[in-house]
Design a protein around this motif. Structure first.
Motif, mmCIF file in Angstrom:
data_model
loop_
_atom_site.group_PDB
_atom_site.id
_atom_site.type_symbol
_atom_site.label_atom_id
_atom_site.label_comp_id
_atom_site.label_asym_id
_atom_site.label_seq_id
_atom_site.Cartn_x
_atom_site.Cartn_y
_atom_site.Cartn_z
ATOM 1 N N LYS A 1 0.524 -1.373 -0.018
ATOM 2 C CA LYS A 1 0.148 0.130 0.158
ATOM 3 C C LYS A 1 0.645 1.195 0.550
ATOM 4 N N LYS A 2 2.288 0.855 1.009
ATOM 5 C CA LYS A 2 2.973 2.149 0.979
ATOM 6 C C LYS A 2 3.777 3.208 -0.904
ATOM 7 N N ASP A 3 4.105 1.942 -1.157
ATOM 8 C CA ASP A 3 4.169 2.224 -2.713
ATOM 9 C C ASP A 3 2.914 2.727 -3.369
ATOM 10 N N SER A 4 1.241 1.595 -3.465
ATOM 11 C CA SER A 4 0.520 2.698 -4.396
ATOM 12 C C SER A 4 -0.123 4.327 -3.746
ATOM 13 N N ILE A 5 0.707 4.385 -2.199
ATOM 14 C CA ILE A 5 -0.048 5.797 -1.687
ATOM 15 C C ILE A 5 1.079 6.745 -2.410
ATOM 16 N N GLN A 6 2.027 6.076 -2.937
ATOM 17 C CA GLN A 6 3.378 7.263 -3.857
ATOM 18 C C GLN A 6 2.779 7.135 -5.157
ATOM 19 N N LEU A 7 1.955 6.285 -6.280
ATOM 20 C CA LEU A 7 1.694 6.274 -6.988
ATOM 21 C C LEU A 7 0.631 7.425 -7.079
ATOM 22 N N ILE A 8 -0.475 6.984 -6.020
ATOM 23 C CA ILE A 8 -1.464 8.455 -5.996
ATOM 24 C C ILE A 8 -0.872 9.468 -5.604
ATOM 25 N N LYS A 9 -0.457 10.230 -5.295
ATOM 26 C CA LYS A 9 0.703 11.448 -4.817
ATOM 27 C C LYS A 9 1.114 11.668 -5.593
ATOM 28 N N TRP A 10 2.049 11.257 -6.627
ATOM 29 C CA TRP A 10 2.425 11.687 -7.992
ATOM 30 C C TRP A 10 1.806 12.002 -8.781
ATOM 31 N N MET A 11 0.325 11.114 -9.101
ATOM 32 C CA MET A 11 -0.252 11.750 -10.132
ATOM 33 C C MET A 11 -1.114 12.584 -9.358
ATOM 34 N N ALA A 12 -1.428 12.921 -8.545
ATOM 35 C CA ALA A 12 -2.670 14.163 -8.089
ATOM 36 C C ALA A 12 -1.296 15.388 -8.617
ATOM 37 N N GLU A 13 -0.188 15.266 -8.050
ATOM 38 C CA GLU A 13 1.221 16.184 -8.218
ATOM 39 C C GLU A 13 1.244 16.559 -9.625
ATOM 40 N N GLU A 14 1.182 15.472 -10.353
ATOM 41 C CA GLU A 14 2.075 15.942 -11.488
ATOM 42 C C GLU A 14 1.411 15.643 -13.162
ATOM 43 N N LEU A 15 0.012 14.938 -12.862
ATOM 44 C CA LEU A 15 -0.852 15.104 -13.632
ATOM 45 C C LEU A 15 -1.548 16.642 -13.723
ATOM 46 N N PRO A 16 -1.427 16.562 -15.081
ATOM 47 C CA PRO A 16 -2.945 17.570 -15.588
ATOM 48 C C PRO A 16 -4.097 17.045 -14.533
ATOM 49 N N LYS A 17 -4.589 18.604 -13.711
ATOM 50 C CA LYS A 17 -5.791 17.996 -12.734
ATOM 51 C C LYS A 17 -6.970 18.245 -14.240
ATOM 52 N N LYS A 18 -8.071 17.536 -13.585
ATOM 53 C CA LYS A 18 -9.125 16.709 -14.330
ATOM 54 C C LYS A 18 -8.966 16.279 -15.264
ATOM 55 N N GLN A 19 -7.324 15.992 -16.269
ATOM 56 C CA GLN A 19 -7.211 15.919 -17.492
ATOM 57 C C GLN A 19 -7.470 13.738 -17.543
ATOM 58 N N PHE A 20 -7.918 13.407 -17.048
ATOM 59 C CA PHE A 20 -7.806 12.031 -16.763
ATOM 60 C C PHE A 20 -8.583 11.067 -15.370
ATOM 61 N N TYR A 21 -9.393 9.539 -15.048
ATOM 62 C CA TYR A 21 -9.736 9.313 -14.828
ATOM 63 C C TYR A 21 -8.550 8.219 -13.422
ATOM 64 N N ILE A 22 -9.273 7.818 -13.071
ATOM 65 C CA ILE A 22 -8.512 6.707 -11.936
ATOM 66 C C ILE A 22 -9.367 5.439 -11.626
ATOM 67 N N SER A 23 -8.291 4.439 -11.524
ATOM 68 C CA SER A 23 -9.431 2.965 -11.104
ATOM 69 C C SER A 23 -8.325 2.175 -10.540
ATOM 70 N N LEU A 24 -9.559 2.432 -9.444
ATOM 71 C CA LEU A 24 -8.366 1.507 -8.007
ATOM 72 C C LEU A 24 -9.087 0.153 -7.999
ATOM 73 N N LEU A 25 -7.609 -1.109 -8.321
ATOM 74 C CA LEU A 25 -8.360 -2.073 -8.860
ATOM 75 C C LEU A 25 -8.260 -3.255 -7.213
ATOM 76 N N SER A 26 -9.348 -3.480 -6.931
ATOM 77 C CA SER A 26 -8.926 -4.135 -5.276
ATOM 78 C C SER A 26 -8.379 -5.752 -5.548
ATOM 79 N N GLN A 27 -9.148 -6.469 -7.207
ATOM 80 C CA GLN A 27 -9.303 -7.597 -7.575
ATOM 81 C C GLN A 27 -8.497 -8.910 -7.357
#
Length: 285
Positions: free
Chosen positions: A201-227
């Motif tokens: 989960k720590k690696d997942s959280i780092q990825l989420i924070k990177w997406m939020a900080e580095e990618l253009p706002k409101k220009q993409f959707y995320i899909s978080l998979l628990s499967q």
């Protein structure tokens, strides 16, 4: 980049020269805006440019298992899926067949009236994404890891994040603001998938924070998979021999919401079922 001459031997992807596919059918297990009520017209290609130790499609990704088809037959399949009511054409793990897939798309460009989805592991070259600018309407990449140690251990790709982060930026640049039709079916845009792995989960959280900080706002959707589903006990990766916990998954979801990534999808924990993997019996080929 493995420099293989696939007319004489397969490359790292295990694919031959020409197209090898395992299934072409309406698929109902993608995100709601991709599958919709009528299904996504998914073509599953054999082989892969990654070797993820937890791949749910391992039966076709790790061995040259599938039916050989021509570009002409693939073009016919595109139109057959459209005729069946598919919301889109969904190219699943297609990169290593692009020299044969692009001619097939060229053959039907005047007859194909539904979006083309590129469903991939995220491990793509920038040049590949740029070459697909006029072919792909919707990008559906994974963003698997932030840590190079994890990507080396689980997918044999220590440069995974370096490659995938650049590729995904380019996907967003090429599509711009996501577009949906009156039914809520995506017509253009990017959905970034992330599969939460047990104990990571720590690696997942780092990825989420990177997406939020580095990618253009409101220009993409995320899909978080628990499967995530362990398909066999693996002594080399004992930490992966279990499903994720509700706590692990919820911490990742909470981080996404706290980071402002509210455009997207999450799964119920009951999604961790083997039935989400389709049968590969060469249907529709």
């Amino acid at each position: 980049m493995c420099r293989a001459d696939r007319t004489t031997a397969s490359g790292y992807c295990k694919a031959p020269a020409g197209i090898l596919a395992a299934r072409a059918a309406l698929h109902f297990w993608e995100e709601p805006c991709i599958s919709g009520p009528q299904g996504s017209g998914a073509i599953f290609f054999s082989g892969c440019t990654l070797r993820c130790c937890f791949c749910q499609n391992y039966k076709i990704s790790r061995a040259p298992q599938g039916k050989s088809i021509s570009s002409e037959r693939l073009a016919e399949i595109f139109l057959e899926l459209q005729e069946q009511g598919a919301h889109n054409i969904n190219l699943v793990t297609a990169t290593h067949y692009l020299p044969w897939i692009l001619p097939a798309l060229d053959m039907v460009k005047k007859q194909l009236h539904i979006p083309v989805v590129y469903n991939c592991g995220g491990y793509e070259r920038l040049e590949t994404i740029q070459a697909l600018r006029s072919y792909v309407d919707i990008w559906l990449p994974d963003l698997k890891y932030f840590s190079s140690n994890l990507s080396r251990r689980y997918s044999q790709a220590p440069d995974y994040f370096d490659r995938a982060s650049v590729a995904i930026r380019q996907m967003i640049l090429q599509t711009g603001t996501p577009v949906f039709d009156a039914q809520g079916i995506m017509q253009k845009g990017v959905i970034i998938r992330h599969l939460v792995l047990p104990g990571q989960k720590k690696d997942s959280i780092q990825l989420i924070k990177w997406m939020a900080e580095e990618l253009p706002k409101k220009q993409f959707y995320i899909s978080l998979l628990s499967q995530y589903t362990p398909y066999e006990k693996n002594p080399d990766f004992p930490e992966l021999n279990r499903r994720i916990t509700s706590y692990e998954y919820q911490k990742v979801v909470d981080t996404a919401l706290e980071s402002g990534l509210e455009q997207g999808f999450m799964q119920k924990r009951t999604s961790a079922k083997e039935e989400y993997t389709p049968s590969f019996a060469y249907q529709g080929l």
